[in-house]
Design a protein around this motif. Structure first.
Motif, PDB file in Angstrom:
ATOM      1  N   ASP A 128       0.586  -1.472  -0.006  1.00 13.40           N
ATOM      2  CA  ASP A 128       0.486  -0.002   0.248  1.00 13.40           C
ATOM      3  C   ASP A 128       0.967   1.471   0.122  1.00 13.40           C
ATOM      4  N   HIS A 129       1.608   1.387   1.343  1.00 11.93           N
ATOM      5  CA  HIS A 129       2.846   2.528   0.454  1.00 11.93           C
ATOM      6  C   HIS A 129       3.369   2.707  -0.369  1.00 11.93           C
ATOM      7  N   LEU A 130       3.371   2.004  -1.199  1.00 11.31           N
ATOM      8  CA  LEU A 130       4.228   2.210  -2.248  1.00 11.31           C
ATOM      9  C   LEU A 130       3.541   1.661  -3.600  1.00 11.31           C
ATOM     10  N   HIS A 131       2.345   1.751  -3.850  1.00 12.75           N
ATOM     11  CA  HIS A 131       1.391   1.534  -4.977  1.00 12.75           C
ATOM     12  C   HIS A 131       1.369   2.755  -5.237  1.00 12.75           C
ATOM     13  N   VAL A 132       1.642   2.364  -6.954  1.00 16.78           N
ATOM     14  CA  VAL A 132       0.963   3.429  -7.835  1.00 16.78           C
ATOM     15  C   VAL A 132       0.195   2.728  -8.788  1.00 16.78           C
ATOM     16  N   ASP A 133      -0.957   4.088  -8.618  1.00 19.20           N
ATOM     17  CA  ASP A 133      -1.846   3.007  -9.700  1.00 19.20           C
ATOM     18  C   ASP A 133      -1.527   3.312 -11.211  1.00 19.20           C
ATOM     19  N   GLY A 172       1.155  -7.168 -12.581  1.00 17.55           N
ATOM     20  CA  GLY A 172       0.899  -7.133 -10.970  1.00 17.55           C
ATOM     21  C   GLY A 172      -0.207  -6.054 -11.197  1.00 17.55           C
ATOM     22  N   ASP A 173      -0.674  -6.172  -9.682  1.00 14.68           N
ATOM     23  CA  ASP A 173      -1.385  -4.402  -9.742  1.00 14.68           C
ATOM     24  C   ASP A 173      -0.967  -3.971  -8.844  1.00 14.68           C
ATOM     25  N   GLY A 174      -0.217  -2.682  -9.986  1.00 12.36           N
ATOM     26  CA  GLY A 174       0.296  -1.410  -9.609  1.00 12.36           C
ATOM     27  C   GLY A 174       1.325  -1.776  -9.731  1.00 12.36           C
ATOM     28  N   ALA A 175       1.903  -0.218  -9.784  1.00 10.86           N
ATOM     29  CA  ALA A 175       3.507  -0.025 -10.257  1.00 10.86           C
ATOM     30  C   ALA A 175       4.221   0.782  -8.915  1.00 10.86           C
ATOM     31  N   VAL A 176       5.866   0.238  -9.131  1.00 10.14           N
ATOM     32  CA  VAL A 176       6.601   0.962  -7.823  1.00 10.14           C
ATOM     33  C   VAL A 176       7.740   1.443  -7.946  1.00 10.14           C
ATOM     34  N   ILE A 177       7.205   3.141  -7.426  1.00 10.53           N
ATOM     35  CA  ILE A 177       8.756   3.585  -7.879  1.00 10.53           C
ATOM     36  C   ILE A 177      10.101   3.051  -6.681  1.00 10.53           C
ATOM     37  N   ASP A 178      11.348   3.004  -7.747  1.00 10.31           N
ATOM     38  CA  ASP A 178      12.517   2.310  -7.364  1.00 10.31           C
ATOM     39  C   ASP A 178      13.630   3.929  -7.569  1.00 10.31           C
ATOM     40  N   HIS A 179      13.119   5.124  -6.383  1.00  8.04           N
ATOM     41  CA  HIS A 179      14.366   6.199  -6.617  1.00  8.04           C
ATOM     42  C   HIS A 179      15.901   5.395  -6.199  1.00  8.04           C
ATOM     43  N   GLN A 180      16.618   4.493  -5.776  1.00 11.77           N
ATOM     44  CA  GLN A 180      17.722   4.370  -6.078  1.00 11.77           C
ATOM     45  C   GLN A 180      17.797   4.052  -7.479  1.00 11.77           C
TER      46      GLN A 180
END
Length: 303
Positions: A216-221, A254-262
């Protein structure tokens, strides 16, 4: 690239308490001067880490920490538990002079579920909640893929199909049923990939019994455009080649993307049940229920 995202720490691997045992090298395929096989010693893993640093940090947008800057290697605790597939060039430097030692020009790291269960689980679980899926599929063996990269002069069909040969042969050798990992879009602005992400959401979302969701804390629609507004041809063109290749085989997301800042990427979860893979690929790489490590075929899904 196919690179799982953030992971938890592995404190019990430190302090020399984990000793990696290497088996004799097993060659999974050859094309010309190139071969694909497992790393057989720590020095070969270090060479793969240097290749990853060159691609991820020097060529792409990853941000190195102090240790990476000093060592010029991309490494983490999981490198100790993953197996490392290497594409090695036994040829020359292009000027007729043979390499002092064979060059590592491509790599993939792979983690079997039986090994992951002994440690801290899958690396991808740092971005996606895989627990419901793993619990609902107790009879399936999952294989995680990550940190794939190829040296720039070798980014061609021959090298990519050889990498796939290695992955597929390893999967068949160990009787794995499902391939998982995170594939990446360049950059950390999902809106820059609105067309492609929306296409994945509307057309390639995994069936409910195979679906995982970003934490949830990483989920990007990924639903950034209505389905009827998507130009399918333009969306396919906008996909990174690796993701397009996985979809061609029969993969879902899967459901949702995630931003990987590193790493400066927007990640999506990719899942490929072997039972769903387009069977025409078996003609080139062998069926999943038998293993004889054939030479690489003429077409691979990473193309």
């Amino acid at each position: 690239m196919f690179r799982p995202g953030h992971a938890g720490s592995l404190p019990f691997l430190g302090g020399g308490r984990f000793t990696r045992r290497f088996k004799p090298a097993k060659v999974y395929g050859r094309i010309g001067s190139l071969e694909v096989r497992l790393a057989r010693k720590k020095s070969e893993i270090r060479r793969a880490q240097r290749l990853r640093y060159k691609v991820f940090y020097e060529e792409m947008a990853a941000t190195p920490g102090a240790l990476a800057l000093l060592s010029r290697r991309d490494e983490d605790a999981y490198d100790q538990v993953f197996d490392h597939l290497l594409v090695i060039d036994h040829g020359d430097d292009g000027n007729g002079r043979r390499w002092r030692r064979p060059q590592v020009v491509g790599t993939y790291r792979v983690l079997r579920q039986d090994v992951a269960d002994l440690y801290d689980g899958f690396y991808t679980q740092g971005e996606y909640d895989m627990t419901p899926l793993l619990r609902s599929k107790p009879d399936y063996g999952f294989l995680e893929l990550g940190r794939s990269c190829v040296l720039k002069p070798y980014r061609n069909r021959r090298t990519l199909e050889l990498l796939w040969q290695g992955v597929w042969s390893y999967l068949r050798e160990h009787g794995m049923d499902v391939m998982i990992g995170c594939a990446s879009f360049a950059g950390t602005d999902p809106k820059a990939h609105a067309l492609a992400l929306s296409f994945l959401h509307h057309h390639k979302l995994a069936p409910e019994d195979w679906r995982v969701r970003a934490h949830d804390h990483l989920h990007v629609d990924m639903n950034l455009m209505p389905k009827e507004a998507i130009d399918i041809r333009a969306a396919l063109k906008a996909l990174p080649p690796l993701i397009k290749g996985y979809l061609r085989v029969g993969a879902y997301v899967g459901d949702g993307a995630v931003i990987d800042h590193q790493f400066g990427t927007t990640d999506v979860f990719v899942i490929m049940p072997v039972e769903e893979i387009n069977t025409r690929y078996f003609d080139h790489f062998g069926s999943p229920d038998e293993f004889n490590a054939p030479i690489a075929g003429e077409f691979g899904p990473l193309n």
